[in-house]
Structure formats: structure tokens, C-alpha cells
Design an enzyme around this catalytic site. Sequence first.
Site, short mmCIF file in Angstrom:
data_model
loop_
_atom_site.label_atom_id
_atom_site.label_comp_id
_atom_site.label_asym_id
_atom_site.label_seq_id
_atom_site.Cartn_x
_atom_site.Cartn_y
_atom_site.Cartn_z
N ARG A 113 -1.71 1.16 -4.40
CA ARG A 113 -2.68 1.85 -5.25
C ARG A 113 -2.52 1.49 -6.73
NH1 ARG A 113 -1.75 7.86 -4.21
NH2 ARG A 113 0.36 7.05 -4.17
N ASN B 268 -4.58 6.90 -0.75
CA ASN B 268 -3.96 6.81 0.57
C ASN B 268 -4.71 7.71 1.53
OD1 ASN B 268 -1.92 5.07 -0.23
ND2 ASN B 268 -0.44 6.69 -0.59
#
Length: 93
Positions: free
Chosen positions: A22, A40
Amino acid sequence: MTTSLTRTHVTIHGMVQGVFFRDTCRRMAERLGVAGWVRNRPDGSVEAVFEGGAGPVEAIVDWCRNGPPLARVVRVDRSTERPEGLTAFEIRR
């Protein structure tokens, strides 16, 4: 010259959580001038939306096929959506 926006929604499967996917994705998006978000998912995948010019969006989708060095991407599912006019990139929880 006006650049038309495009929006791509991706889900990245494989070993993609716990490998800085990320944060690295956010930095890459900012470098390319792409807006959107990344998060996520409970199933272990990573989901992201990218908005921007066609070239930069395609470049970040290509990056997702490998991800950061510790990631092991198995598959990237993608779909095209109508742009919302996002102006920044964020990591969602």
C-alpha cells in the site's frame, strides 16, 4: 490540451499484504500524478482505484503486476469505471 480522465479498479492477489504494497503504491501513484486509493482486503488481497490520464493509470496498473520487491503477485483483476474526479491518493484502512 485537455487530458481525459480514466478510472481503473484493481484487485491484486498473491502475497501482497505485509510487504509495504500500500505505501509503495501510494508513493508510485503520487510520482505518476495518479489519484485514488488503496486498501487491504480481509481475504488477503489488495484493492485499489486509480484515476488520471490513460498513460499514468496504465503505468501504475503495470506496476501492480509485480508490486514492491517482497510482494509475490499471482493475479490482477481489473475493471474500468466512470471517473469521480478524485484529486489525491490515499491509503484506506
